[in-house]
Scaffold this active site. Structure first.
Site, PDB file in Angstrom:
ATOM      1  N   HIS A   7     -12.531  -4.349  10.133  1.00 26.42           N
ATOM      2  CA  HIS A   7     -11.079  -4.357   9.712  1.00 26.42           C
ATOM      3  C   HIS A   7     -10.310  -3.141  10.209  1.00 26.42           C
ATOM      4  O   HIS A   7     -10.663  -1.857   9.793  1.00 26.42           O
ATOM      5  CB  HIS A   7     -11.276  -4.552   8.409  1.00 26.42           C
ATOM      6  CG  HIS A   7      -9.915  -5.197   7.648  1.00 26.42           C
ATOM      7  ND1 HIS A   7      -9.427  -6.403   7.733  1.00 26.42           N
ATOM      8  CD2 HIS A   7      -8.957  -4.425   6.711  1.00 26.42           C
ATOM      9  CE1 HIS A   7      -8.442  -6.578   7.389  1.00 26.42           C
ATOM     10  NE2 HIS A   7      -8.315  -5.453   6.590  1.00 26.42           N
ATOM     11  N   ASP A  54     -14.477  -8.522  11.878  1.00 23.57           N
ATOM     12  CA  ASP A  54     -13.195  -8.491  10.846  1.00 23.57           C
ATOM     13  C   ASP A  54     -13.583  -9.554  10.201  1.00 23.57           C
ATOM     14  O   ASP A  54     -14.154 -10.615  10.258  1.00 23.57           O
ATOM     15  CB  ASP A  54     -12.109  -8.504  11.660  1.00 23.57           C
ATOM     16  CG  ASP A  54     -10.982  -8.485  10.396  1.00 23.57           C
ATOM     17  OD1 ASP A  54     -10.937  -7.383   9.534  1.00 23.57           O
ATOM     18  OD2 ASP A  54     -10.086  -9.067  10.551  1.00 23.57           O
ATOM     19  N   SER A  79      -4.014  -6.722   7.754  1.00 23.89           N
ATOM     20  CA  SER A  79      -4.603  -7.119   6.607  1.00 23.89           C
ATOM     21  C   SER A  79      -3.420  -7.726   5.795  1.00 23.89           C
ATOM     22  O   SER A  79      -2.693  -8.833   6.095  1.00 23.89           O
ATOM     23  CB  SER A  79      -5.186  -5.957   5.934  1.00 23.89           C
ATOM     24  OG  SER A  79      -6.055  -6.435   5.000  1.00 23.89           O
ATOM     25  N   TYR A  80      -3.329  -7.164   4.531  1.00 25.61           N
ATOM     26  CA  TYR A  80      -2.309  -7.773   3.611  1.00 25.61           C
ATOM     27  C   TYR A  80      -0.860  -7.929   4.195  1.00 25.61           C
ATOM     28  O   TYR A  80      -0.271  -8.947   4.108  1.00 25.61           O
ATOM     29  CB  TYR A  80      -2.389  -7.036   2.254  1.00 25.61           C
ATOM     30  CG  TYR A  80      -1.558  -7.622   1.254  1.00 25.61           C
ATOM     31  CD1 TYR A  80       0.019  -8.132   1.103  1.00 25.61           C
ATOM     32  CD2 TYR A  80      -2.183  -8.043   0.082  1.00 25.61           C
ATOM     33  CE1 TYR A  80       0.349  -8.556   0.095  1.00 25.61           C
ATOM     34  CE2 TYR A  80      -1.599  -8.536  -1.361  1.00 25.61           C
ATOM     35  CZ  TYR A  80      -0.497  -8.638  -0.906  1.00 25.61           C
ATOM     36  OH  TYR A  80       0.289  -9.534  -2.260  1.00 25.61           O
ATOM     37  N   TYR A  84       0.872  -1.276  -0.029  1.00 20.05           N
ATOM     38  CA  TYR A  84       0.073  -0.092  -0.066  1.00 20.05           C
ATOM     39  C   TYR A  84       0.860   1.452  -0.123  1.00 20.05           C
ATOM     40  O   TYR A  84       0.340   2.529   0.370  1.00 20.05           O
ATOM     41  CB  TYR A  84      -1.020   0.081   1.130  1.00 20.05           C
ATOM     42  CG  TYR A  84      -1.962  -1.358   1.059  1.00 20.05           C
ATOM     43  CD1 TYR A  84      -2.695  -1.381   0.122  1.00 20.05           C
ATOM     44  CD2 TYR A  84      -1.930  -1.876   2.351  1.00 20.05           C
ATOM     45  CE1 TYR A  84      -3.669  -2.357   0.044  1.00 20.05           C
ATOM     46  CE2 TYR A  84      -3.015  -3.095   2.369  1.00 20.05           C
ATOM     47  CZ  TYR A  84      -3.677  -3.264   1.132  1.00 20.05           C
ATOM     48  OH  TYR A  84      -4.681  -4.339   1.017  1.00 20.05           O
ATOM     49  N   TRP A 133     -12.655  -9.206  -5.309  1.00 19.74           N
ATOM     50  CA  TRP A 133     -12.947  -8.627  -6.552  1.00 19.74           C
ATOM     51  C   TRP A 133     -13.030  -7.068  -6.552  1.00 19.74           C
ATOM     52  O   TRP A 133     -12.120  -6.487  -7.467  1.00 19.74           O
ATOM     53  CB  TRP A 133     -14.263  -9.057  -6.949  1.00 19.74           C
ATOM     54  CG  TRP A 133     -14.987  -8.400  -8.372  1.00 19.74           C
ATOM     55  CD1 TRP A 133     -14.714  -8.721  -9.575  1.00 19.74           C
ATOM     56  CD2 TRP A 133     -15.591  -7.198  -8.272  1.00 19.74           C
ATOM     57  NE1 TRP A 133     -15.204  -7.850 -10.450  1.00 19.74           N
ATOM     58  CE2 TRP A 133     -15.718  -6.995  -9.534  1.00 19.74           C
ATOM     59  CE3 TRP A 133     -16.140  -6.277  -7.365  1.00 19.74           C
ATOM     60  CZ2 TRP A 133     -16.693  -5.807 -10.172  1.00 19.74           C
ATOM     61  CZ3 TRP A 133     -16.803  -5.131  -7.660  1.00 19.74           C
ATOM     62  CH2 TRP A 133     -17.018  -4.856  -9.135  1.00 19.74           C
TER      63      TRP A 133
END
Length: 591
Positions: free
Chosen positions: A273, A243, A104-105, A37, A149
């Protein structure tokens, strides 16, 4: 630009403690963040840890922003993490100890590095971390979570290789702006949308939407199925009841705490989240104590203990007193706060294991008359039917969501339409739909705490060879002065794609009309259903756009050309005891 073993260079920023504008020469422990990010957004975090005696390193993952190479969803992050750690370990400012940070990622990049066994890695704090992608939260019991998506539609034109060309970036930005329109035109096919301009993103997304089996395709950060590969280091797992990765967080705790010495700790709050610093979300207020205000400071306490050997609160005081810390929701007074939110409330409690050893798993059976009770149905035959039309799916109202960005609302919401929902703007309850079956208890005679993992075991048949079944657990508030219509609060939900009813490892279509038992795994929770409330279970066959919609045709995943209306039959009689299994906690619960 740090070189990897294949010569690809990854863009890396280094923040070092300084005195009189000169970096200190002493070797120090390192806090590492590997993220997709943009590392440039790490300046505040880097300054914080550098001013507290750490070297902070932020690195753009492969193929993202200023790093070279081609992006692939977490597939390269174990190997790249090992190479990055080795490079850091060779620097004179590093004392050989690395802790990782990220949500997260880049919580997933922590798991990837721990699974790859980087020698320099000494501890991790994965927050709302990507993991077990073929099990739940990306492919969920065979269904595809459309938030990914959405993530691809947004990030294919942000920080990608394609975004470096202004013309291409503009086309991808236009595509992202039209996401609601694209949602009406599934399946996604290669080369048929502007996503083809960002080929690695198109390839991953189409492949992911076509690949339902939980196998090596999803293996990059598969902690729950391969805990023996995880490096034996202290791990602090962080997530929330609302989450998107909450179910995987508890699964990882169960797997790792049985496998490595760790120690392995876990905290679960009432959070959506990445919002551990907040005590409100959606339409609900959980009370000020629900928030952890100092987001970097509590992590530093953990790092100080494991990377610097400081004798501090870890193992002695909150939030590190016991291996498990949970927020028990639902003890508020149910009034409206100053911003019109439901005061659902709750409190923190320390525990020593998960699931809790004192759990009493209790069957609440779907009754022939729409009731829900602990009494097993006695009638010989009882069914409820509805029609599931893939062209008119049940809309999503909150839940365990991330990367919702305009198409999904996160967290705790009254199960009622309104202007906050692009696909259900009428102010009517979800229960008014004819394709939602409602089963609810009588008003409770006393408070009931439900804490743990939750499953719905459903006996059902369909006129289709493949379809979906969904379940949602709801805390039904009675009417009050503040809520004259009551408040139907979503607690957890889940889905099962029928072709994966036997196993996530293989697809088996159904025989139309044959009765099967389906297990629908909801997300874990901790909630007190208060006296006078009702426990409610909604059964349906879609939850859109939280999950992709099953066309009911049995065609290969994401390759269908047709849709069919399916007649769904739910059985709830003596021979087919459909039920939700609730983890009930006795009222006298010691800290």
């Amino acid at each position: 630009m740090v070189p990897m073993r294949d010569g690809v260079r990854l863009a890396t920023d280094i923040y070092r403690p300084a005195r009189d504008d000169q970096p200190l020469d002493d070797p120090l422990p390192v806090i590492l963040s590997r993220l997709p990010y943009n590392k440039d957004g790490s300046k505040s975090m880097g300054a914080y840890y550098a001013t507290h005696g750490y070297v902070f390193v932020a690195q753009d993952t492969r193929g993202r922003y200023k790093s070279e190479g081609v992006w692939r969803m977490l597939s390269d992050d174990g190997r790249d993490g090992v190479d990055c750690a080795a490079w850091i370990g060779r620097q004179p400012w590093c004392d050989g100890k690395i802790g990782m940070i990220g949500t997260s990622y880049f919580g997933g990049t922590q798991h990837a590095m721990a699974l790859a066994g980087a020698p320099e890695l000494k501890t991790v704090i994965p927050v709302d971390a990507m993991s077990n992608m073929g099990r739940q939260s990306l492919r969920n019991a065979g269904a595809f979570e459309l938030r990914f998506w959405n993530w691809i539609m947004l990030n294919a034109g942000r920080g990608s290789r394609a975004a470096r060309d202004p013309g291409t970036a503009a086309v991808l930005e236009e595509m992202a702006d039209q996401r609601m329109a694209y949602l009406e035109h599934f399946p996604l096919r290669r080369g048929q949308t502007p996503l083809r301009l960002s080929p690695e993103y198109e390839d991953w997304l189409v492949s992911a939407m076509e690949h339902g089996v939980n196998d090596e395709f999803w293996g990059a950060v598969n902690v729950a199925d391969s805990p023996g590969n995880y490096k034996d280091i202290p791990v602090y797992l962080v997530s929330g009841w609302y989450d998107s990765w909450g179910g995987n967080n508890t699964a990882n705790f169960m797997a790792l705490s049985r496998t490595i010495k760790g120690p392995v700790y876990m905290i679960m709050g009432p959070w959506i989240h990445g919002r551990q610093s907040s005590s409100t979300h959606g339409q609900v207020n959980f009370g000020k104590e629900a928030a952890i205000a100092d987001q970097w400071g509590w992590r530093r306490e953990w790092y100080d203990h494991w990377l610097k050997g400081i004798d501090n609160s870890v193992g002695k005081a909150d939030p590190f007193k016991t291996p498990v810390r949970i927020f028990v929701m639902g003890t508020g007074d149910g009034s409206k706060d100053e911003k019109g939110r439901l005061q659902h409330g709750g409190y923190w409690r320390n525990e020593h294991e998960w699931p809790l050893a004192r759990t009493r798993y209790t069957d609440y059976f779907l009754q022939p008359d729409g009731g829900l009770s602990t009494t097993r149905p006695q009638v010989d035959e009882a069914t409820s039917q509805y029609q599931f039309d893939p062209e008119d799916p049940v809309p999503t109202i909150g839940g365990n969501v991330s990367s919702g960005n305009d198409i999904l609302v996160q967290g705790a919401w009254n199960q009622k339409g309104g202007p906050h929902l692009w696909n259900f703007q009428e102010p009517i309850p979800i229960s008014a739909r004819n394709d939602v079956l409602v089963f609810q208890s009588e008003p409770l005679a006393q408070d009931l705490e439900v804490t743990g993992e939750i499953e719905v075991r459903l006996f059902a048949s369909s006129s289709a060879v493949d379809t979906d079944f969904t379940a949602k657990l709801i805390d039904v508030y009675p009417p009050s002065d503040d809520w004259p219509g009551g408040f139907d609060l979503n607690i957890g939900d889940g889905i099962v794609r029928a072709r994966f009813r036997e196993s996530l490892e293989k697809e088996v279509l159904m025989e139309p009309g044959e009765v099967y038992e389906f297990t629908i795994k909801l997300y874990p929770t901790s909630n007190v259903f208060k006296k006078g409330h009702r426990i409610r279970v909604d059964i349906s066959s879609s939850n859109f756009p939280r999950f992709d919609v099953n066309p009911n045709t049995g065609e290969p995943l994401n390759r269908h050309r047709r849709t069919e209306v399916a007649t769904q039959t739910i059985y709830h009689d003596a021979s087919h005891p459909s039920r939700i299994v609730l983890p009930v906690i006795p009222p006298s619960s010691p800290d």
